[in-house]
Design a protein around this motif. Sequence first.
Motif, PDB file in Angstrom:
ATOM      1  N   ASP A  22       0.381  -0.843  -5.601  1.00  0.00           N
ATOM      2  CA  ASP A  22       0.960  -0.059  -6.693  1.00  0.00           C
ATOM      3  C   ASP A  22       2.478  -0.151  -6.593  1.00  0.00           C
ATOM      4  N   SER A  82       5.412   3.062  -7.609  1.00  0.00           N
ATOM      5  CA  SER A  82       4.345   4.077  -7.620  1.00  0.00           C
ATOM      6  C   SER A  82       4.823   5.453  -8.030  1.00  0.00           C
ATOM      7  N   GLY A 117       2.870   9.016  -7.275  1.00  0.00           N
ATOM      8  CA  GLY A 117       1.446   8.787  -7.057  1.00  0.00           C
ATOM      9  C   GLY A 117       0.559   8.951  -8.262  1.00  0.00           C
ATOM     10  N   ALA A 125      -1.645   5.924  -7.628  1.00  0.00           N
ATOM     11  CA  ALA A 125      -2.073   5.704  -6.244  1.00  0.00           C
ATOM     12  C   ALA A 125      -3.047   6.773  -5.766  1.00  0.00           C
ATOM     13  N   ALA A 166       1.390   1.935  -1.750  1.00  0.00           N
ATOM     14  CA  ALA A 166       2.292   2.436  -2.786  1.00  0.00           C
ATOM     15  C   ALA A 166       3.720   2.058  -2.418  1.00  0.00           C
ATOM     16  N   ASP A 169       7.751   2.118  -3.568  1.00  0.00           N
ATOM     17  CA  ASP A 169       8.756   2.715  -4.446  1.00  0.00           C
ATOM     18  C   ASP A 169      10.083   2.751  -3.695  1.00  0.00           C
ATOM     19  N   LEU A 214       4.258  11.979  -3.209  1.00  0.00           N
ATOM     20  CA  LEU A 214       2.972  11.277  -3.276  1.00  0.00           C
ATOM     21  C   LEU A 214       2.088  11.660  -2.089  1.00  0.00           C
ATOM     22  N   THR A 237       2.425   3.978   2.353  1.00  0.00           N
ATOM     23  CA  THR A 237       3.627   3.959   1.517  1.00  0.00           C
ATOM     24  C   THR A 237       4.661   3.012   2.113  1.00  0.00           C
TER      25      THR A 237
END
Length: 286
Positions: free
Chosen positions: A76, A79, A82, A85, A97, A99, A108, A125
Amino acid sequence: MTPSRRRRRQVAPQPPDAPGSAPVSPVPPGPLPGLECLAPLTAEDVWLQDVLLGPFSGDILEYLALARATGGPVLDLGSGAGRLAVPLARHGFTVEAVDRDRRSLHRLLDWARRVGPGVRERITTTRADLLRLRLRRSYRLALMAGAMIAAVPPWSRPRVLREIAGHLEPDGALAFDYTAHDTAGLIEQPHRAWSFEVPRFDGVAEWVVARQDFDPVAMREHVTYAIERSERGRRRAALATTDKWVVDRADLHRELGAAGLCVADERQHWLDERTRSVLLVCRVCS
């Protein structure tokens, strides 16, 4: 005075003055016409973010259906907090995820923990910028939702797409959406402004004036959100901005092909007379 009456009498904030500013129009019923924000927003902006992503609100079901067809793991990209995700992990998929905003990734993970320990365990993440993306594993499905492709400059898109394509499994897919603008409309009307109320259920009344400023030559878009929130007679003003690249369909399809990706499905629907929301599903070319 009831809250509903107070909202009706609320005066929407005005956007900052600028040369060539467009008159402010109320947003017609339906999704907002390409006002999504790609810049990180604060926790206080969560209600606004839901409204701005309205044109993509149905994509959760579409991306979930794709994940069921391809299987995981799922990547993702962009993301945020979330939006995709966490639901994907809740349905049993392993998700990475990615970002650039640390606070969004923290939100998230907090959300995933509240949903349940099994959900949190299925999410990894990674804090990274799309422009410097370096992937280390393979995926069955890669996502760039919420028009995230518009955050990537045209000269960087080929490298980003090659990086993603190089880490898709042979039967994997890349799916992403973007807002398509009518070029003639951008030239004729490069400035647009919209006013709307943000639906909230926490006792706060929120009004926004969003101004879109397009540069049809540079294929750039700048959006300014003038926000006014009121609660118990107190008013607070805030300002947020985002910058995006206008995606040209022909250029995008050419870049996908150069990255070894073939468009397997293209779906679109009109947001207004000059703006469309487009969803692409791409596979590794055989």
